[in-house]
Structure formats: structure tokens, C-alpha cells
Design an enzyme around this catalytic site. Structure first.
Site, PDB file in Angstrom:
ATOM      1  N   SER A 117       0.737  -1.164   0.063  1.00 46.39           N
ATOM      2  CA  SER A 117      -0.005   0.068   0.146  1.00 46.39           C
ATOM      3  C   SER A 117       0.978   1.390   0.108  1.00 46.39           C
ATOM      4  O   SER A 117       1.613   1.472  -1.072  1.00 46.39           O
ATOM      5  CB  SER A 117      -1.009  -0.069   1.172  1.00 46.39           C
ATOM      6  OG  SER A 117      -2.007   0.724   1.035  1.00 46.39           O
TER       7      SER A 117
ATOM      8  N   HIS B 173      -7.410  -5.907  -0.425  1.00 47.51           N
ATOM      9  CA  HIS B 173      -6.161  -4.760   0.062  1.00 47.51           C
ATOM     10  C   HIS B 173      -5.095  -5.681   0.955  1.00 47.51           C
ATOM     11  O   HIS B 173      -4.136  -5.693   0.935  1.00 47.51           O
ATOM     12  CB  HIS B 173      -6.805  -3.472   0.353  1.00 47.51           C
ATOM     13  CG  HIS B 173      -5.537  -2.485   0.657  1.00 47.51           C
ATOM     14  ND1 HIS B 173      -4.702  -2.162  -0.476  1.00 47.51           N
ATOM     15  CD2 HIS B 173      -5.149  -1.710   1.493  1.00 47.51           C
ATOM     16  CE1 HIS B 173      -4.067  -1.140  -0.189  1.00 47.51           C
ATOM     17  NE2 HIS B 173      -3.977  -1.071   1.015  1.00 47.51           N
TER      18      HIS B 173
ATOM     19  N   ASP C 152      -9.220  -5.546  -4.463  1.00 48.44           N
ATOM     20  CA  ASP C 152      -8.624  -4.482  -3.790  1.00 48.44           C
ATOM     21  C   ASP C 152      -9.675  -3.282  -3.659  1.00 48.44           C
ATOM     22  O   ASP C 152      -9.781  -2.676  -4.788  1.00 48.44           O
ATOM     23  CB  ASP C 152      -7.405  -4.165  -4.101  1.00 48.44           C
ATOM     24  CG  ASP C 152      -6.521  -3.162  -3.249  1.00 48.44           C
ATOM     25  OD1 ASP C 152      -7.231  -2.306  -2.560  1.00 48.44           O
ATOM     26  OD2 ASP C 152      -5.477  -3.354  -3.007  1.00 48.44           O
TER      27      ASP C 152
END
Length: 276
Positions: free
Chosen positions: A97, A256, A227
Site C-alpha cells: 500500500s 487490500h 482491492d
């Protein structure tokens, strides 16, 4: 605690597990978490004989809650300070991320001589926000909404976010795991509200196109099709194309937070890539 102090006087906490003469794997965590988010991966790779390192980004976890420097240039410089302090060489850098953006900037600007391989997982590059040059990005209003939720009631927001889209627990038939939600909340609330607020701009508006173009080491780009935080269409395939030596691996239905929800699959693929 193991800490270093950066050139601008910021104390950064880090973990360093495993044999000091083994190949190092450096993990870069996502927003608004800490090095603890990598515990499953760090334990796995220590068990495989690697040296594993993860730090808390400035303003996150156990690192200093400084007022300034919550941008990708400082994040990358802080990571470089940890790497140089430990004199890590032939390292594998893995970023999830926001940590993917941090790691990309680190490798491009600081770490090309010290890095063997690079991995992006559900990562924010090339750029998240919608712009004329990035028409497939998310509208700025999405990120304004995150800022408002954080400022209005951070404690509740940090329950709602992992309870829903982060891990895909909001999907029909999904079984939420309370310990995972509580651990996300715990990590988030350890950090600075200001660092997290400023960090939204850093992860959403930073353009990593130039960084990706100059990274030459073998790079694995991993992303889940479900995601809900960093939509795959405007991230992973674009990053893989920009990289000189990038390989894209797509995971059907993974959310995610796939490093937690599908750790066995993620760890196995990371190990295969590192050994290849």
C-alpha cells in the site's frame, strides 16, 4: 527499543530479526499502521533463514510523533537511514500500500546499489488521485472523505475501515475476524493523528512514475482483484509496465489486506520470487 535518529532529529523505531549474516528482507508498512503489520511475514521468513527488518514510519507506531515531514521524500530518506545504519546489502524490499510508494522512492533515490529485488503488494504507485494525466484515478473527494472521517472521529474510523473494505469483510459471505480488526485499530491508534492526516496526501497525490521508470532490479507486482482501497485497474498493471524488469501477478478476489487474509499464498509467492 531499537531506534535510530535521522538527520532531521526524528527517532525511528525498527525491528531486526534473524541472522545478521543472512540476506535481509526489508518490509515497508501501509497507512496508518506499523511494522507490526508484517509480523506474519517476518516470522515466516525468519523461519526460512532470512534476516527481516521493518520500521515504523515517522509519526506511526513507536516512531516519534513529529509535526513535519509526512511526505514520500522524508519517508524514503527515513527508510534509507535505517538501511544504512544496519548496513543492509543485497536486500529485498517489500512494500504494501503506502509502503509500496515509500519503497519505490527509496529504491529509486537511495537504494539502487543496496537492493537485489523489489516487491509491490496492493501498492499505491504510479499515482492514486485522478488528474488530467491519470484519468482513471480516484477523485480527490475520496481522499477528502478519509481526512474528514479521521478528523471527526479517528477511533471509530479505525474500527470501521478494517471492519469493511480493507480486508473485504464487507463482502457477502465474508467472515470478519475480530482480532484482525482490533490489531489494525491498535496499530492505527498508536500513531499520530496529524501524521496520518498528512499521510493521506502523501499516498494519494505523489506521482511515482519517474521512480518506477529508473528501477532496474527484478520486481514483483502483486495485487488482488477485489482491492477496494487501491483499485487494481489504475495501479498494478500500470506499475508493471513502467518498471524495466517488472512482473505482474494478479490474485482473483483477494482484498487490500491480502498479506493478512491470504498470508499462506502471499508468503509462498514471495519466497519463490526471492529464491528465483
Amino acid at each position: 527499543m531499537s531506534t535510530i535518529t535521522t538527520n532531521d532529529g526524528t527517532e525511528i523505531y525498527y525491528k531486526d530479526w534473524g541472522p545478521k549474516d543472512a540476506q535481509p528482507i526489508v518490509f515497508h508498512h501501509g497507512w496508518p499502521l506499523s511494522a507490526d503489520d508484517w509480523d506474519t511475514q517476518m516470522l515466516f521468513f525468519v523461519g526460512q533463514g532470512y534476516r527481516t527488518i521493518a520500521h515504523d514510519r515517522r509519526g506511526h507506531g513507536r516512531s516519534a510523533q513529529v509535526s513535519e515531514g509526512h511526505d514520500m521524500d522524508h519517508y524514503a530518506a527515513d527508510a534509507a537511514a535505517v538501511v544504512e545504519h544496519l548496513d543492509l546489502r543485497n536486500a529485498v524490499h517489500i512494500g504494501h500500500s503506502t509502503g509500496g510508494g515509500e519503497a519505490a522512492r527509496y529504491v529509486a533515490r537511495h537504494g539502487r546499489e543496496r537492493t537485489a529485488k523489489f516487491v509491490l503488494i496492493g501498492a499505491v504507485p504510479p499515482i492514486m488521485v485522478k488528474t488530467p494525466a491519470n484519468p482513471g484515478g480516484l477523485p480527490i473527494e475520496v481522499f477528502d472523505g478519509l481526512r474528514k472521517a479521521l478528523a471527526d472521529n479517528r477511533a471509530q474510523f479505525y474500527i470501521d475501515f478494517p471492519s469493511g473494505p480493507f480486508y473485504g469483510f464487507n463482502r457477502p459471505g465474508a467472515k470478519s475476524v475480530q482480532g484482525v480488526i482490533h490489531n489494525w485499530w491498535r496499530q492505527g491508534m498508536m500513531g499520530s493523528a496529524k501524521a496520518h492526516y498528512d499521510g493521506i496526501k502523501a499516498f494519494s497525490e505523489t506521482d511515482f512514475t519517474g521512480d518506477l521508470k529508473i528501477i532496474e532490479v527484478p520486481t514483483l507486482v502483486m495485487h488482488g482483484t477485489d482491492d477496494q482501497i487501491v483499485p487494481i485497474a489504475d495501479s498494478a498493471p500500470l506499475s508493471a509496465k513502467l518498471l524495466k524488469n517488472g512482473k505482474l501477478k494478479v490474485y482473483e478476489g483477494f482484498p487490500h489486506g491480502m498479506c493478512t487474509t491470504h498470508a499462506d499464498a502471499v508468503n509462498a509467492d514471495l519466497l519463490a520470487f526471492i529464491k528465483s
